[in-house]
Design a protein around this motif. Structure first.
Motif, mmCIF file in Angstrom:
data_model
loop_
_atom_site.group_PDB
_atom_site.id
_atom_site.type_symbol
_atom_site.label_atom_id
_atom_site.label_comp_id
_atom_site.label_asym_id
_atom_site.label_seq_id
_atom_site.Cartn_x
_atom_site.Cartn_y
_atom_site.Cartn_z
ATOM 1 N N ASP A 114 -20.904 -54.334 -9.043
ATOM 2 C CA ASP A 114 -20.162 -54.033 -10.261
ATOM 3 C C ASP A 114 -19.530 -55.328 -10.758
ATOM 4 N N ALA A 115 -19.186 -55.365 -12.035
ATOM 5 C CA ALA A 115 -18.657 -56.579 -12.650
ATOM 6 C C ALA A 115 -17.298 -56.990 -12.108
ATOM 7 N N ASP A 116 -16.582 -56.077 -11.462
ATOM 8 C CA ASP A 116 -15.262 -56.420 -10.920
ATOM 9 C C ASP A 116 -15.290 -56.682 -9.416
ATOM 10 N N ILE A 117 -16.467 -56.900 -8.877
ATOM 11 C CA ILE A 117 -16.598 -57.224 -7.459
ATOM 12 C C ILE A 117 -16.611 -58.738 -7.292
ATOM 13 N N VAL A 118 -15.755 -59.242 -6.423
ATOM 14 C CA VAL A 118 -15.699 -60.664 -6.109
ATOM 15 C C VAL A 118 -16.155 -60.808 -4.660
ATOM 16 N N ILE A 119 -17.293 -61.464 -4.475
ATOM 17 C CA ILE A 119 -17.871 -61.555 -3.132
ATOM 18 C C ILE A 119 -17.319 -62.740 -2.360
ATOM 19 N N GLU A 120 -17.477 -62.673 -1.050
ATOM 20 C CA GLU A 120 -17.148 -63.795 -0.176
ATOM 21 C C GLU A 120 -18.303 -64.793 -0.229
ATOM 22 N N SER A 143 -32.362 -60.522 -5.857
ATOM 23 C CA SER A 143 -32.088 -60.314 -7.280
ATOM 24 C C SER A 143 -30.769 -59.572 -7.393
ATOM 25 N N LEU A 144 -29.765 -60.250 -7.911
ATOM 26 C CA LEU A 144 -28.443 -59.659 -8.083
ATOM 27 C C LEU A 144 -28.364 -59.044 -9.473
ATOM 28 N N ILE A 145 -28.013 -57.778 -9.526
ATOM 29 C CA ILE A 145 -27.967 -57.043 -10.784
ATOM 30 C C ILE A 145 -26.540 -56.557 -11.005
ATOM 31 N N ILE A 146 -25.998 -56.947 -12.147
ATOM 32 C CA ILE A 146 -24.613 -56.590 -12.475
ATOM 33 C C ILE A 146 -24.611 -55.825 -13.790
ATOM 34 N N PRO A 147 -24.459 -54.497 -13.732
ATOM 35 C CA PRO A 147 -24.323 -53.729 -14.965
ATOM 36 C C PRO A 147 -22.887 -53.841 -15.462
ATOM 37 N N VAL A 148 -22.707 -53.996 -16.747
ATOM 38 C CA VAL A 148 -21.329 -54.150 -17.238
ATOM 39 C C VAL A 148 -21.184 -53.582 -18.641
ATOM 40 N N HIS A 149 -20.139 -52.794 -18.799
ATOM 41 C CA HIS A 149 -19.750 -52.276 -20.118
ATOM 42 C C HIS A 149 -18.273 -52.613 -20.310
ATOM 43 N N ASN A 150 -18.011 -53.532 -21.217
ATOM 44 C CA ASN A 150 -16.642 -53.971 -21.520
ATOM 45 C C ASN A 150 -15.901 -54.446 -20.269
ATOM 46 N N LYS A 185 -27.368 -49.641 -27.017
ATOM 47 C CA LYS A 185 -26.656 -48.368 -26.964
ATOM 48 C C LYS A 185 -26.195 -48.119 -25.532
ATOM 49 N N ASN A 186 -24.920 -47.783 -25.371
ATOM 50 C CA ASN A 186 -24.378 -47.526 -24.043
ATOM 51 C C ASN A 186 -25.042 -46.288 -23.436
ATOM 52 N N GLU A 187 -25.764 -46.522 -22.343
ATOM 53 C CA GLU A 187 -26.467 -45.436 -21.643
ATOM 54 C C GLU A 187 -25.924 -45.210 -20.239
ATOM 55 N N GLY A 188 -24.937 -45.984 -19.841
ATOM 56 C CA GLY A 188 -24.332 -45.802 -18.526
ATOM 57 C C GLY A 188 -24.864 -46.766 -17.478
ATOM 58 N N PRO A 189 -24.126 -46.876 -16.362
ATOM 59 C CA PRO A 189 -24.487 -47.851 -15.328
ATOM 60 C C PRO A 189 -25.807 -47.568 -14.620
ATOM 61 N N ALA A 190 -26.178 -46.301 -14.484
ATOM 62 C CA ALA A 190 -27.461 -46.004 -13.825
ATOM 63 C C ALA A 190 -28.609 -46.609 -14.625
ATOM 64 N N ASN A 191 -28.593 -46.406 -15.938
ATOM 65 C CA ASN A 191 -29.629 -46.978 -16.791
ATOM 66 C C ASN A 191 -29.589 -48.502 -16.753
ATOM 67 N N ALA A 194 -24.027 -52.504 -23.988
ATOM 68 C CA ALA A 194 -23.413 -52.293 -25.314
ATOM 69 C C ALA A 194 -21.915 -52.588 -25.330
ATOM 70 N N SER A 195 -21.527 -53.648 -24.647
ATOM 71 C CA SER A 195 -20.113 -54.022 -24.625
ATOM 72 C C SER A 195 -19.640 -54.469 -26.004
ATOM 73 N N THR A 196 -18.360 -54.226 -26.266
ATOM 74 C CA THR A 196 -17.743 -54.673 -27.523
ATOM 75 C C THR A 196 -16.654 -55.716 -27.258
ATOM 76 N N ASP A 197 -16.541 -56.157 -26.016
ATOM 77 C CA ASP A 197 -15.559 -57.179 -25.654
ATOM 78 C C ASP A 197 -16.262 -58.531 -25.506
ATOM 79 N N ASN A 198 -15.746 -59.394 -24.659
ATOM 80 C CA ASN A 198 -16.300 -60.736 -24.476
ATOM 81 C C ASN A 198 -17.308 -60.838 -23.330
ATOM 82 N N THR A 199 -17.905 -59.740 -22.937
ATOM 83 C CA THR A 199 -18.859 -59.733 -21.824
ATOM 84 C C THR A 199 -19.982 -60.746 -22.033
ATOM 85 N N LYS A 200 -20.599 -60.742 -23.208
ATOM 86 C CA LYS A 200 -21.712 -61.676 -23.472
ATOM 87 C C LYS A 200 -21.263 -63.120 -23.304
ATOM 88 N N ASP A 201 -20.111 -63.461 -23.864
ATOM 89 C CA ASP A 201 -19.606 -64.832 -23.783
ATOM 90 C C ASP A 201 -19.348 -65.244 -22.337
#
Length: 182
Positions: A88-94, A8-15, A64-70, A43-50
């Motif tokens: 993290d959302a900016d990690i690009v895996i091999e 199960s890959l979990i990617i927390p992302v805020h903006n 509501k933005n509660e932080g990456p731990a939550n 609780a991103s306000t950018d294009n994360t959902k899209d």
């Protein structure tokens, strides 16, 4: 032939929409067949959902933005796999990163696995590359005896994660939860 263990890959992302497409493209190009991807939009306000909707992943929206731990804990609650893999959302895996996580966890004594990160950031700029170089160095130096895990790219047995109670949600920004779980 044995069935591949589910990750199960979990990617927390805020903006982080500007990074998410590249990250998810790499994940969905993986050579490992049995995984689910859970994007937790904090609780991103950018294009994360899209960006997340472009891929066959589960999208969880937190109002509501509660932080990456939550956000990581919320994703872990929904996870179906035996092994939780946090990126993290900016990690690009091999292409073989997920296969390597699965192989590590096929050893019953392995409960947590840290992956190495590139010394070059996908983000441009001196400070971004310096930070990537520092993380790369720290992970090399820790080797098989880490004192913490870098939550940007690691895996943990789901049962162990639940036993320790997940991430400490009193940390509202990235950083502290890494030392707590290590």
């Amino acid at each position: 032939m044995t069935k591949e263990r589910m990750l199960s890959l979990i990617i927390p992302v805020h903006n982080g929409g500007r990074y998410l497409e590249k990250s998810l493209s790499a994940i969905f190009s993986s050579d490992y067949p049995n995984y689910e991807v859970i994007v937790v939009n904090d609780a991103s306000t950018d294009n994360t959902k899209d960006m997340a909707k472009k891929f066959p992943c589960t999208l969880i929206n937190i109002e509501k933005n509660e932080g990456p731990a939550n956000a990581r804990n919320v994703g872990a609650e929904k996870a179906k796999g035996e092994v939780l893999v946090f990126f993290d959302a900016d990690i690009v895996i091999e292409k073989n990163t997920l296969s390597q996580f699965a192989a590590a966890h096929s050893n019953p004594s392995v409960k947590v696995c840290q992956t190495q990160v590139s010394p070059k950031s996908i983000n441009s700029g001196f400070s971004r590359n310096l930070l990537a170089t520092i993380w790369n160095y720290q992970l090399v130096e820790m080797g098989t005896q880490p004192t913490f895990v870098s939550t940007m790219a690691f895996s943990i047995d789901k049962k162990v994660f639940n036993e320790i109670g997940g991430f400490n949600t009193s940390f509202k920004t990235a950083g502290g939860e890494e030392f707590e779980i290590g």
